[in-house]
Motif scaffolding. Structure first.
Motif, PDB file in Angstrom:
ATOM      1  N   THR A  91      51.517  19.644  41.575  1.00  0.00           N
ATOM      2  CA  THR A  91      52.561  20.520  41.045  1.00  0.00           C
ATOM      3  C   THR A  91      52.320  20.785  39.562  1.00  0.00           C
ATOM      4  O   THR A  91      51.989  19.861  38.807  1.00  0.00           O
ATOM      5  N   GLU A  92      52.489  22.028  39.157  1.00  0.00           N
ATOM      6  CA  GLU A  92      52.393  22.354  37.732  1.00  0.00           C
ATOM      7  C   GLU A  92      53.548  21.683  36.992  1.00  0.00           C
ATOM      8  O   GLU A  92      54.713  21.881  37.327  1.00  0.00           O
ATOM      9  N   VAL A  93      53.210  20.888  35.984  1.00  0.00           N
ATOM     10  CA  VAL A  93      54.242  20.203  35.226  1.00  0.00           C
ATOM     11  C   VAL A  93      54.385  20.756  33.815  1.00  0.00           C
ATOM     12  O   VAL A  93      55.423  20.562  33.177  1.00  0.00           O
ATOM     13  N   GLN A  94      53.353  21.471  33.344  1.00  0.00           N
ATOM     14  CA  GLN A  94      53.463  21.965  31.972  1.00  0.00           C
ATOM     15  C   GLN A  94      52.376  22.985  31.655  1.00  0.00           C
ATOM     16  O   GLN A  94      51.254  22.883  32.145  1.00  0.00           O
ATOM     17  N   LYS A  95      52.756  23.984  30.877  1.00  0.00           N
ATOM     18  CA  LYS A  95      51.791  24.914  30.300  1.00  0.00           C
ATOM     19  C   LYS A  95      51.560  24.491  28.855  1.00  0.00           C
ATOM     20  O   LYS A  95      52.499  24.168  28.123  1.00  0.00           O
ATOM     21  N   LEU A  96      50.292  24.471  28.447  1.00  0.00           N
ATOM     22  CA  LEU A  96      49.941  24.069  27.087  1.00  0.00           C
ATOM     23  C   LEU A  96      49.355  25.257  26.332  1.00  0.00           C
ATOM     24  O   LEU A  96      48.525  26.001  26.867  1.00  0.00           O
ATOM     25  N   VAL A  97      49.796  25.422  25.103  1.00  0.00           N
ATOM     26  CA  VAL A  97      49.200  26.406  24.194  1.00  0.00           C
ATOM     27  C   VAL A  97      49.030  25.742  22.834  1.00  0.00           C
ATOM     28  O   VAL A  97      49.630  24.709  22.554  1.00  0.00           O
ATOM     29  N   ALA A  98      48.212  26.329  22.008  1.00  0.00           N
ATOM     30  CA  ALA A  98      48.007  25.780  20.669  1.00  0.00           C
ATOM     31  C   ALA A  98      49.197  26.089  19.772  1.00  0.00           C
ATOM     32  O   ALA A  98      49.809  27.158  19.868  1.00  0.00           O
ATOM     33  N   SER A  99      49.501  25.162  18.883  1.00  0.00           N
ATOM     34  CA  SER A  99      50.629  25.345  17.967  1.00  0.00           C
ATOM     35  C   SER A  99      50.397  26.507  17.013  1.00  0.00           C
ATOM     36  O   SER A  99      51.347  27.126  16.527  1.00  0.00           O
ATOM     37  N   ASP A 100      49.118  26.820  16.743  1.00  0.00           N
ATOM     38  CA  ASP A 100      48.791  27.911  15.822  1.00  0.00           C
ATOM     39  C   ASP A 100      48.029  29.015  16.552  1.00  0.00           C
ATOM     40  O   ASP A 100      47.094  29.618  16.025  1.00  0.00           O
ATOM     41  N   ARG A 101      48.427  29.277  17.778  1.00  0.00           N
ATOM     42  CA  ARG A 101      47.716  30.216  18.638  1.00  0.00           C
ATOM     43  C   ARG A 101      47.604  31.600  17.993  1.00  0.00           C
ATOM     44  O   ARG A 101      48.492  32.062  17.285  1.00  0.00           O
ATOM     45  N   ASN A 102      46.504  32.265  18.321  1.00  0.00           N
ATOM     46  CA  ASN A 102      46.273  33.617  17.816  1.00  0.00           C
ATOM     47  C   ASN A 102      45.437  34.362  18.851  1.00  0.00           C
ATOM     48  O   ASN A 102      44.867  33.756  19.762  1.00  0.00           O
ATOM     49  N   PHE A 103      45.374  35.666  18.708  1.00  0.00           N
ATOM     50  CA  PHE A 103      44.648  36.459  19.689  1.00  0.00           C
ATOM     51  C   PHE A 103      43.151  36.106  19.667  1.00  0.00           C
ATOM     52  O   PHE A 103      42.575  35.767  18.633  1.00  0.00           O
ATOM     53  N   ASP A 104      42.546  36.151  20.858  1.00  0.00           N
ATOM     54  CA  ASP A 104      41.112  35.911  21.037  1.00  0.00           C
ATOM     55  C   ASP A 104      40.647  34.530  20.580  1.00  0.00           C
ATOM     56  O   ASP A 104      39.473  34.347  20.248  1.00  0.00           O
ATOM     57  N   ASP A 105      41.517  33.551  20.625  1.00  0.00           N
ATOM     58  CA  ASP A 105      41.108  32.187  20.263  1.00  0.00           C
ATOM     59  C   ASP A 105      40.260  31.548  21.364  1.00  0.00           C
ATOM     60  O   ASP A 105      39.438  30.680  21.099  1.00  0.00           O
TER      61      ASP A 105
END
Length: 549
Positions: free
Chosen positions: A161-175
């Motif tokens: 089961t999916e429990v979490q989506k993770l992204v970077a705290s300083d996310r930006n386009f084309d990272d």
């Protein structure tokens, strides 16, 4: 006690030469075989395979579970809601020796061109899947094109089961966050090889790259730290590959140019960086480069770590282990080991049949003292014949007596040109999984769908038989495997025959002396496993590998 020690000492002095034999010897006589073999046990394709899905682009394995990414797959778990290149991943389970697809994974917020499944990793009850083309944050807002994300899935009573989506705290386009992922225990590491800022969000350097450490706290994964190279530079692509094991992580920077001193610039030689967890803070401990580094080697293209060993792939490297016999882009891999507080290059690995543009090192994996290296553009079968352009292969290496040696080349049972077998590899215990991202046929060899992709699982087995015998060809052992009772026919009658039975570690299980015997009726009361039976009568002796089921 002293008597037992004496018997064990006597046995070992007699037996040691054959201990090496049992692991590495291959004899042409089929009645006298003991060898380590990796055998293909299954080809797997997804239940809903489609053209250009590229199932097998990424693979990972842990215990009885494996995960395979198909980053260009279009449908959800019901087979509907088509979204071009949304991506998917598939969970396989080892059920009584048969690996079976048990679940298809897609993210809860799947979108077109997300490329979910570009990277995968699995450890215990957790899996992580990267989606480099994903655009939104965890709330579904703040759209940034191809910022990237990763998703954590947890195994709950056999259901992932999916429990979490993770992204970077300083996310930006084309990272490109999610370009590479790895997970161990309560830590995950995610590479963002096109990210531009340092850990403070400053000092912008185009595509220097970064990676992010996440920690699991009572079921919630939180970003613990952003890490970058101490000598980060433009277009280094730090984060192209990542791996993590216990308190160490390694990150590849395939276009990095300098050696460990910051000098000797060689364009795109590549490097890798070791980070260590010190009480919850991950700090760069060492920069690794190849001892024979050269321009366009792309050292760090792939990385893996297991305990005190690291392996790093360099697909553009041209030379053999002596530094000679240059073959363009044949590729190589490097083993580093940890000793005296530092990581040291232990050995360079190349394929025994290396060829131009093989890309040996495109993928690497390691488990204990066994490593596997993929060469997806390699052309020959295991005999060096049947040339099929870019069918692909992989090579198994084993450390023995202080050196790493190639023990086997593996290819797909149904290899064809342009399959790219070996594009992705993973190992866990006695199992290896190899991705062939451009393979076209299903498991029956039919239903061709261009670049649907497949994966192959291999199992390590030690062949049953007689390692060495001076009793002659009449010596027989039966049954083997056995439930416990077995017999050995020596072919003639001998007096005062000594028999020693040990387990695979060399621990003495049974010893006895039999008088005036031709047929020895014996039994193993110990648990199921691999046993070595040594026999000596006068100047004749034999070693037999026995399997108790």
């Amino acid at each position: 006690m002293k008597k037992h020690q004496h018997i064990h000492s006597h046995l070992m002095s007699f037996f040691k030469p054959w201990m090496v034999l049992t692991l590495f010897f291959i004899c042409n006589n089929s009645n006298h075989v003991i060898a380590q073999n990796w055998n293909q046990i299954i080809k797997t394709v997804p239940s809903d395979r489609g053209a250009a899905d590229e199932f097998g682009f990424s693979v990972a394995i842990s215990g009885d579970y494996a995960i395979v990414g198909a980053y260009l797959e279009d449908e959800d778990t019901t087979g509907g809601n088509t979204l071009s290149s949304a991506g998917a991943a598939y969970i396989l389970k080892n059920i009584s020796g048969t690996w079976t697809e048990v679940q298809k994974l897609v993210p809860s917020d799947r979108g077109a061109a997300d490329e979910f499944g570009f990277s995968v990793a699995i450890s215990g009850n957790y899996a992580i899947v990267g989606a480099i083309g994903e655009d939104e944050d965890t709330t579904g807002g703040n759209t940034l094109s191809s910022a990237g994300s990763a998703y954590i899935f947890r195994n709950n009573l056999g259901s992932w089961t999916e429990v979490q989506k993770l992204v970077a705290s300083d996310r930006n386009f084309d990272d490109g966050f999610g370009y590479s992922v790895a997970i161990t225990r309560d830590y995950a590491i995610i590479g963002a090889r096109s990210e531009d800022q340092d850990t403070l969000g400053r000092n912008t350097i185009a595509q220097a790259g970064s990676a992010y450490i996440f920690e699991n706290n009572t079921g919630t994964w939180s970003e613990l730290q952003k890490i970058v190279a101490s000598d980060r530079g433009i277009f280094d692509f730090f984060g192209s590959s990542v791996a993590i094991s216990n308190d160490y992580a390694i990150v590849g920077a395939i276009y990095e140019d300098q050696d460990t001193s910051g000098g000797n610039t060689l364009a795109d030689a590549g490097s890798a960086y070791i980070f260590k967890n010190n009480s919850g803070t991950w700090s760069q401990a060492q920069k690794l480069v190849a001892s024979d580094r050269s321009s366009a080697d792309y050292f760090g293209w792939s990385v893996a770590i297991s305990g005190d060993f690291v392996i790093v792939g360099a697909i553009g490297e041209d030379h053999d282990t002596s530094g000679a016999n240059a073959i363009s882009d044949a590729g190589s891999a490097y083993i580093f080991s940890f000793s005296s507080g530092a990581w040291h290059e232990e050995q360079k690995l190349v394929a025994s049949d290396r060829g131009a543009n093989d890309n040996f090192g495109n993928s690497v994996a390691i488990s204990g003292e066994t490593a596997i290296v993929g060469a997806p553009l390699e052309d020959q079968d295991t005999s060096g014949a049947n040339l099929l352009t870019e069918a692909g292969s992989a090579y198994i290496f084993k450390k023995s007596l202080g050196a790493w040696s190639e023990v086997q080349k593996i290819v797909a049972s149904d290899r064809e040109a342009n399959d790219y077998f070996g594009y992705a590899v993973a190992i866990s215990g006695d199992y290896v999984i190899v991705g062939a991202r451009l393979e076209d046929e299903d498991t029956t060899g039919s239903n061709t769908r261009n670049s649907a992709g497949s994966a192959y699982i291999f199992n390590k087995s030690l062949t049953v038989g007689i390692a060495e015998s001076s009793f002659g060809e009449l010596l027989k052992v039966y049954p083997n495997p056995t439930k416990g009772d077995f017999s050995i026919d020596l072919g003639n009658t001998y007096e005062n025959t000594q028999v020693f039975i040990t387990d695979i570690t060399g621990r003495l299980v049974e010893s006895k002396t039999l008088t005036q015997s031709r047929v020895l009726d014996l039994s193993i009361e110990a648990p199921a496993g691999i046993y070595l039976v040594s026999i000596q009568a006068g100047n004749k002796r034999a070693v037999i590998r026995l399997v108790k089921e």
